[in-house]
Design an enzyme around this catalytic site. Sequence first.
Site, PDB file in Angstrom:
ATOM      1  N   THR A   1     128.916 -33.837  51.112  1.00  0.00           N
ATOM      2  CA  THR A   1     129.448 -35.198  51.144  1.00  0.00           C
ATOM      3  C   THR A   1     128.540 -36.102  51.960  1.00  0.00           C
ATOM      4  O   THR A   1     128.131 -35.748  53.071  1.00  0.00           O
ATOM      5  CB  THR A   1     130.865 -35.177  51.755  1.00  0.00           C
ATOM      6  OG1 THR A   1     131.697 -34.400  50.896  1.00  0.00           O
ATOM      7  CG2 THR A   1     131.431 -36.576  51.895  1.00  0.00           C
TER       8      THR A   1
ATOM      9  N   ALA B   1     115.958 -41.679  60.073  1.00  0.00           N
ATOM     10  CA  ALA B   1     116.458 -42.978  60.555  1.00  0.00           C
ATOM     11  C   ALA B   1     116.268 -43.161  62.053  1.00  0.00           C
ATOM     12  O   ALA B   1     116.010 -44.271  62.526  1.00  0.00           O
ATOM     13  CB  ALA B   1     117.942 -43.131  60.205  1.00  0.00           C
ATOM     14  N   HIS B   2     116.361 -42.055  62.824  1.00  0.00           N
ATOM     15  CA  HIS B   2     116.412 -42.252  64.273  1.00  0.00           C
ATOM     16  C   HIS B   2     115.080 -42.605  64.914  1.00  0.00           C
ATOM     17  O   HIS B   2     115.016 -42.862  66.109  1.00  0.00           O
ATOM     18  CB  HIS B   2     117.068 -41.055  64.972  1.00  0.00           C
ATOM     19  CG  HIS B   2     116.223 -39.825  65.091  1.00  0.00           C
ATOM     20  ND1 HIS B   2     115.468 -39.564  66.206  1.00  0.00           N
ATOM     21  CD2 HIS B   2     116.021 -38.786  64.253  1.00  0.00           C
ATOM     22  CE1 HIS B   2     114.837 -38.398  66.052  1.00  0.00           C
ATOM     23  NE2 HIS B   2     115.158 -37.912  64.874  1.00  0.00           N
TER      24      HIS B   2
ATOM     25  N   ASN C   1     102.742 -37.482  65.479  1.00  0.00           N
ATOM     26  CA  ASN C   1     103.758 -37.828  66.474  1.00  0.00           C
ATOM     27  C   ASN C   1     103.247 -37.774  67.915  1.00  0.00           C
ATOM     28  O   ASN C   1     103.858 -38.350  68.797  1.00  0.00           O
ATOM     29  CB  ASN C   1     104.985 -36.932  66.330  1.00  0.00           C
ATOM     30  CG  ASN C   1     104.633 -35.474  66.175  1.00  0.00           C
ATOM     31  OD1 ASN C   1     103.960 -35.080  65.214  1.00  0.00           O
ATOM     32  ND2 ASN C   1     105.054 -34.666  67.111  1.00  0.00           N
TER      33      ASN C   1
ATOM     34  N   CYS D   1     103.962 -27.146  80.871  1.00  0.00           N
ATOM     35  CA  CYS D   1     105.099 -27.140  81.791  1.00  0.00           C
ATOM     36  C   CYS D   1     106.271 -27.948  81.264  1.00  0.00           C
ATOM     37  O   CYS D   1     107.391 -27.786  81.713  1.00  0.00           O
ATOM     38  CB  CYS D   1     104.682 -27.711  83.141  1.00  0.00           C
ATOM     39  SG  CYS D   1     103.661 -26.579  84.069  1.00  0.00           S
TER      40      CYS D   1
ATOM     41  N   GLN E   1     106.852 -40.702  61.517  1.00  0.00           N
ATOM     42  CA  GLN E   1     106.437 -41.648  62.565  1.00  0.00           C
ATOM     43  C   GLN E   1     105.904 -42.951  61.985  1.00  0.00           C
ATOM     44  O   GLN E   1     105.720 -43.921  62.727  1.00  0.00           O
ATOM     45  CB  GLN E   1     105.357 -41.009  63.452  1.00  0.00           C
ATOM     46  CG  GLN E   1     105.823 -39.803  64.241  1.00  0.00           C
ATOM     47  CD  GLN E   1     106.802 -40.158  65.355  1.00  0.00           C
ATOM     48  OE1 GLN E   1     106.941 -41.315  65.768  1.00  0.00           O
ATOM     49  NE2 GLN E   1     107.522 -39.156  65.845  1.00  0.00           N
TER      50      GLN E   1
ATOM     51  N   ALA F   1     114.330 -35.563  59.182  1.00  0.00           N
ATOM     52  CA  ALA F   1     113.002 -35.206  58.686  1.00  0.00           C
ATOM     53  C   ALA F   1     112.755 -33.707  58.713  1.00  0.00           C
ATOM     54  O   ALA F   1     112.015 -33.178  57.884  1.00  0.00           O
ATOM     55  CB  ALA F   1     111.930 -35.932  59.486  1.00  0.00           C
ATOM     56  N   THR F   2     113.371 -33.008  59.649  1.00  0.00           N
ATOM     57  CA  THR F   2     113.203 -31.552  59.680  1.00  0.00           C
ATOM     58  C   THR F   2     113.706 -30.949  58.374  1.00  0.00           C
ATOM     59  O   THR F   2     113.026 -30.146  57.731  1.00  0.00           O
ATOM     60  CB  THR F   2     113.963 -30.941  60.877  1.00  0.00           C
ATOM     61  OG1 THR F   2     113.431 -31.496  62.079  1.00  0.00           O
ATOM     62  CG2 THR F   2     113.837 -29.430  60.913  1.00  0.00           C
TER      63      THR F   2
END
Lengths: 405, 140
Positions: A242, A202-203, A153, A328, A181, A73-74
């Site tokens: 490819t 996909a992930h 997200n 943090c 998302q 997606a990036t």
Amino acid sequence: MKLPIYMDNHSTTPVDPTVLEAMLPYFTEKFGNAASRNHAFGWEAEAAVDAARQQIAALINADPKEIVFTSGATESDNLALRGIAEMYREKGDHIITTVTEHRAILDTAKRLEKMGFSVTYVPVRADGLVDPDVIKQAITPKTILISAILANNEIGTINPVAEIGTIAKERGILFHSDATQAVGKIPVDVQAMGIDLMSFTAHKMYGPKGIGALYVRRKNPRVRLAPMIDGGGHERGMRSGTLPVPLIVGFGKAADICRQMMPEESKRLTALRDRLRDGIMTQLDETYLNGHPTRRLPNNVNISFAYVEGESLLMGLKDIALSSGSACTSASLEPSYVLKALGVGSELAHSSIRYGLGRFNTEEEVEYVIRRTVEIVTKLREMSPLYEMAKEGIDLSKVEWKGEH
Amino acid sequence: MAYSEKVIDHYNNPRNVGSLDKNDPGVGTGIVGAPECGDVMKLQIRVDEGVIVDAKFKTFGCGSAIASSSLATEWLKGRTVNEAMQIKNTDIVNELHLPPVKIHCSVLAEDAIKAALEDYRKKHGEQAGTREPAAMERKH
Ligand SMILES: Cc1ncc(COP(=O)(O)O)c(C=O)c1O
């Protein structure tokens, strides 16, 4: 029940075993290059890619030819914004997006600004939703693209994209949505939503990492895009390289499973989500749900726990994988910009936890997470000077703090 | 980020959590940090004849901030006021193996120690027991 529990499914999801099984032959015996036109190895790979393209297109009501494979997606976000900006520059140099986009959009927009484009970042309401009217008001004669995230997200808020799509169409402006998302979790229909370009990966839907897609509309209007990666002219020239056939096969299978399971899965996750939210919020005072109560992904809960800091909370919940909006836990010194955009104060942004449910979470796990969260928040509040002061009736907002940095 | 064993130990078994009566003339209170920054430490000492006989803390902050203040209370007990002034943030960094991004936690702990000592001294420079702790007095 096995520990640790994974409840960070907005970050990534495990590959569904069925997906992995579908992928495996394409690493070894079916290893052909989908662009090899003159032997059986190539044809076999090409057929597998075609089948996956169909499965993916079916999930979002698109034509298979409108799916451009990317690395994730990036890349899709980069390609959409930069590809449109370059291709339509003659027409205009103004882009509209929102303040709660993923960094992949915001940083790309910043780059375009450096290149001379002007970008309007529209604010969101306190519940995290983008107001389509505010987008409408930001439109100028030079506007070529509107980009709005479909589901956020961090807070899972689902934007009124269909309304934004209608506005864009009326004004002849292209509409891109980062649906990373949302796809696979809630019904996404590029026709009904009037989306011209859409990023997803996909992930986040039980497929492998390293493969994503950009939906690029071919009719009404036909969207043109300047490529960012030149080469062999794959993907209709929009993204050379490819094709990673095993990943694409996995992406297709993951999409197919999501499409089939969605009605049942989203019902199950919604019930778990509501149980998680209520289980925590009814047992602890001064907890705040971030984002919209109902216009929300079935798997997202985001809560701020006043008087305790997010990272220390995660440390106490070490056998549960979660994330926090606390500075943090990130590389920067600032707490979550998404929460701040909603008007959540810095101290509550530092105190936020995001729970991301997924296909493999169980009711038993949810009960455990509720119990542990309540225990740790209670323990940390006992240790918190802010909690003590608040209980003494001191208005924390009126205290002048020493050592502010 | 992985935490050092000592940070984890202090987080799991914080020493000397609690509060002392801030109006007691023998008690010095330091409150440093700010909620918007994600850290607030309250450190208190009880001094008897120049020696710190008790120390308590409460901290809003990350695990390293909790560990730094917990360690500070351990170190303070039994020291004289003058010895306590010598505690440096780098001592805390070394003891807890804090990574560079967490050094500010140790700085805050040193500030809290200094603020508690300062509050105690102020009470004794003037009429003991008549003043609010330093951080609170500028409340508006
Ligand atoms: C809304 C959104 N856009 C883009 C991305 C980036 O996706 P990828 O990891 O496939 O590049 C993510 C993932 O964190 C996301 O949540």
